[in-house]
Design a protein around this motif. Sequence first.
Motif, PDB file in Angstrom:
ATOM      1  N   LYS A  88     -26.165   8.340  18.506  1.00 12.51           N
ATOM      2  CA  LYS A  88     -27.522   8.713  18.086  1.00 12.51           C
ATOM      3  C   LYS A  88     -27.499  10.025  17.314  1.00 12.51           C
ATOM      4  N   TYR A  91     -27.428   9.757  13.545  1.00 16.69           N
ATOM      5  CA  TYR A  91     -28.767   9.569  12.965  1.00 16.69           C
ATOM      6  C   TYR A  91     -29.507  10.906  12.911  1.00 16.69           C
ATOM      7  N   GLU A  92     -29.448  11.660  13.986  1.00 15.18           N
ATOM      8  CA  GLU A  92     -30.131  12.957  14.033  1.00 15.18           C
ATOM      9  C   GLU A  92     -29.513  13.952  13.054  1.00 15.18           C
ATOM     10  N   TYR A  93     -28.221  13.843  12.843  1.00 18.75           N
ATOM     11  CA  TYR A  93     -27.533  14.727  11.893  1.00 18.75           C
ATOM     12  C   TYR A  93     -27.980  14.450  10.467  1.00 18.75           C
ATOM     13  N   SER A  95     -30.788  12.776   9.459  1.00 17.71           N
ATOM     14  CA  SER A  95     -32.241  12.706   9.237  1.00 17.71           C
ATOM     15  C   SER A  95     -32.804  13.857   8.419  1.00 17.71           C
ATOM     16  N   PRO A  96     -32.525  15.108   8.752  1.00 18.57           N
ATOM     17  CA  PRO A  96     -33.164  16.202   8.009  1.00 18.57           C
ATOM     18  C   PRO A  96     -32.447  16.585   6.717  1.00 18.57           C
ATOM     19  N   LYS A  97     -31.307  15.971   6.435  1.00 19.95           N
ATOM     20  CA  LYS A  97     -30.466  16.420   5.327  1.00 19.95           C
ATOM     21  C   LYS A  97     -30.811  15.731   4.010  1.00 19.95           C
ATOM     22  N   LYS A 102     -28.113   8.951   1.320  1.00 21.32           N
ATOM     23  CA  LYS A 102     -29.537   8.606   1.458  1.00 21.32           C
ATOM     24  C   LYS A 102     -30.162   8.358   0.093  1.00 21.32           C
ATOM     25  N   LEU A 109     -31.428   5.472   6.704  1.00 22.48           N
ATOM     26  CA  LEU A 109     -31.895   5.984   7.992  1.00 22.48           C
ATOM     27  C   LEU A 109     -32.559   4.888   8.814  1.00 22.48           C
ATOM     28  N   GLU A 110     -33.301   4.010   8.161  1.00 20.74           N
ATOM     29  CA  GLU A 110     -33.961   2.933   8.902  1.00 20.74           C
ATOM     30  C   GLU A 110     -32.925   1.942   9.442  1.00 20.74           C
ATOM     31  N   TRP A 113     -31.391   3.574  12.429  1.00 18.34           N
ATOM     32  CA  TRP A 113     -32.330   3.613  13.550  1.00 18.34           C
ATOM     33  C   TRP A 113     -32.465   2.238  14.193  1.00 18.34           C
TER      34      TRP A 113
END
Length: 252
Positions: A88, A91-93, A95-97, A102, A109-110, A113
Amino acid sequence: MQLPETTHQHQSALADYCRTGKYSAIPGVREQHVTQYRRLVYNVVDDMLQSAYPLTHHLLTTREWNALVQEFFSNHPCQSPQVWYMPKELYEYLSPKEHKLKNKYPFLLELLWLEWLEVELFMMEDRPAAYTTIGDLSTDELVLNPEHHLQQFQYPVHLKTAKQLTPADKGDYFLVLFRKPDSGEVNFMNLSPALVAMLEILQEGPQTMDALIRQCCAAWQLQLSPEIQAAAHAFITQSLDNRLIIGFKSKH
């Protein structure tokens, strides 16, 4: 028992080396052998990520996947003490980048997830619910499987293989993932917004099929019609068959 500060420092130094590959002398560790530690730990991380994200692994090129795992492994200090939960954090790593992957794969990301939700539902603690499988669909109250998750996506990552997705697929998509109570198998169903509303009502507590349909029609300002009743009946029947709805409220 608390470890001595020097022991904790040495363990942290070894962990930093395993992540970054940058070695500083550590008492009791031979430099010529220390690379084996990093290789073993990296392989465990890579194997866990591949197991958790097989669709993402298949989507990315070998170079892209290896670079992503190396980047994550080197730059992210994992926090979870549970090994199965570690993926997990990928994903958290991400997400904000702002990340080139991406940009290349706007649905990445989807997809991550979706894959993680399947793992999390499979591993989650049991959520007991009182119900019976014997009941009358026309009169008895329905009980929703408590081991479920409602999700909205912008891309149909649950309907198409990732390599087939294009910017033209962007829209609003709804699904529910759920764990079958007997087998533990995780399934999903594609949903319309009206069916999402129906499940959200059932989340509040058991309802008869008739009450459920009427509440949904009122919420969506729809005139109750034979077509709506037939569609709702088909959905509820299917949900009873696949255990999204696990049964009926017990009368005892």
